[in-house]
Write an enzyme that holds these catalytic residues in place. Sequence first.
Site, PDB file in Angstrom:
ATOM      1  N   THR A  96     -80.592  57.538  24.481  1.00  0.00           N
ATOM      2  CA  THR A  96     -81.590  58.579  24.283  1.00  0.00           C
ATOM      3  C   THR A  96     -81.828  59.233  25.634  1.00  0.00           C
ATOM      4  O   THR A  96     -82.387  58.617  26.542  1.00  0.00           O
ATOM      5  CB  THR A  96     -82.907  58.000  23.726  1.00  0.00           C
ATOM      6  OG1 THR A  96     -82.652  57.432  22.440  1.00  0.00           O
ATOM      7  CG2 THR A  96     -83.957  59.083  23.586  1.00  0.00           C
ATOM      8  N   LYS A 171     -83.141  63.487  18.010  1.00  0.00           N
ATOM      9  CA  LYS A 171     -83.805  62.232  18.381  1.00  0.00           C
ATOM     10  C   LYS A 171     -85.202  62.495  18.934  1.00  0.00           C
ATOM     11  O   LYS A 171     -86.138  61.718  18.711  1.00  0.00           O
ATOM     12  CB  LYS A 171     -82.954  61.468  19.408  1.00  0.00           C
ATOM     13  CG  LYS A 171     -83.559  60.147  19.890  1.00  0.00           C
ATOM     14  CD  LYS A 171     -83.771  59.155  18.749  1.00  0.00           C
ATOM     15  CE  LYS A 171     -84.476  57.875  19.201  1.00  0.00           C
ATOM     16  NZ  LYS A 171     -83.646  57.014  20.052  1.00  0.00           N
ATOM     17  N   LYS A 239     -90.661  57.194  28.325  1.00  0.00           N
ATOM     18  CA  LYS A 239     -89.504  57.958  28.807  1.00  0.00           C
ATOM     19  C   LYS A 239     -89.064  58.971  27.768  1.00  0.00           C
ATOM     20  O   LYS A 239     -88.820  60.154  28.070  1.00  0.00           O
ATOM     21  CB  LYS A 239     -88.364  57.001  29.156  1.00  0.00           C
ATOM     22  CG  LYS A 239     -87.115  57.662  29.738  1.00  0.00           C
ATOM     23  CD  LYS A 239     -86.047  57.967  28.686  1.00  0.00           C
ATOM     24  CE  LYS A 239     -85.424  56.701  28.129  1.00  0.00           C
ATOM     25  NZ  LYS A 239     -84.307  57.013  27.183  1.00  0.00           N
TER      26      LYS A 239
END
Length: 286
Positions: A96, A171, A239
């Site tokens: 990711t 995502k 994050k």
Amino acid sequence: MKVSFIGLGTMGFPMAGHLSKAGHSVVVYNRSVEKAQLWCDSFVGSYADTPADAAQDADIVLTCVGNDNDLKAVYLGQNGAFQQAKPGTLFIDHTTASAEVAKELHQAANEKGYDFMDAPVSGGQAGAENGVLTVMIGGEPAHLEKAKPVLDSYAKATSLMGDVGQGQVAKMVNQILIAGVLSGLSEGIRFAQQAGLDIATLVDTLKHGAAGSWQLENRGETMANDEFDFGFAIEWMHKDLGLCLAQAEKMGLSLPLTLEVDEKYQQLIKAGRGRQDTSVLIKALD
């Protein structure tokens, strides 16, 4: 196929294991040699000393590391995967990360005669261990067709979202939705506890209606019981939400709820809860 897997973390370790179980010839690389050796003790395969060595003879190279900087190191570094791979190698990144780094790696791959797809996953540690991940892909249909026998080893769904970079954007949407659901679920569980409702009965009832969600069904009771050890740490969610907020800013969008949830996660990290599961968001209400 000859497959290499770079990055044996919480997700990568079992994902590479499914490739071995499916009969592929697997070479792994991990920054910690001990983790690579442990993988080889658990599954049929071998490990390489560098990303370049891992990629050297592979048909497909898969990566699942921490962030943009980690990606640049394992792909573009002195001993990176792009240094020794054969022409026509397909690189698939499950990290990711940002859409920008996906596009950067795609361009670098093309210059060397390689193919590249960004393919972040959803499903968490349990999804990786059980081989039922959802994969969001940015790339060419022909490359996905080549990759399907490999991806099917650990995925229950693979969807082509568009050009390279669009997998990462999809995502981001996934993480935005999770943040919103967990925010509402946190308040709902605390409300129910204060009202004296039985949480198990409540969850079993609501999961069949319009309020049903994976988070409710799998985290409702555990949140009420102060259980938060389920693999996907809020350090990583922070994050991920940072990527979402940065991408939204580039598009001229405001994401007030996502920003609010991210700020709560930062407070929880400062309180020493950084390695706990994302459902620990409920503790921000205390």
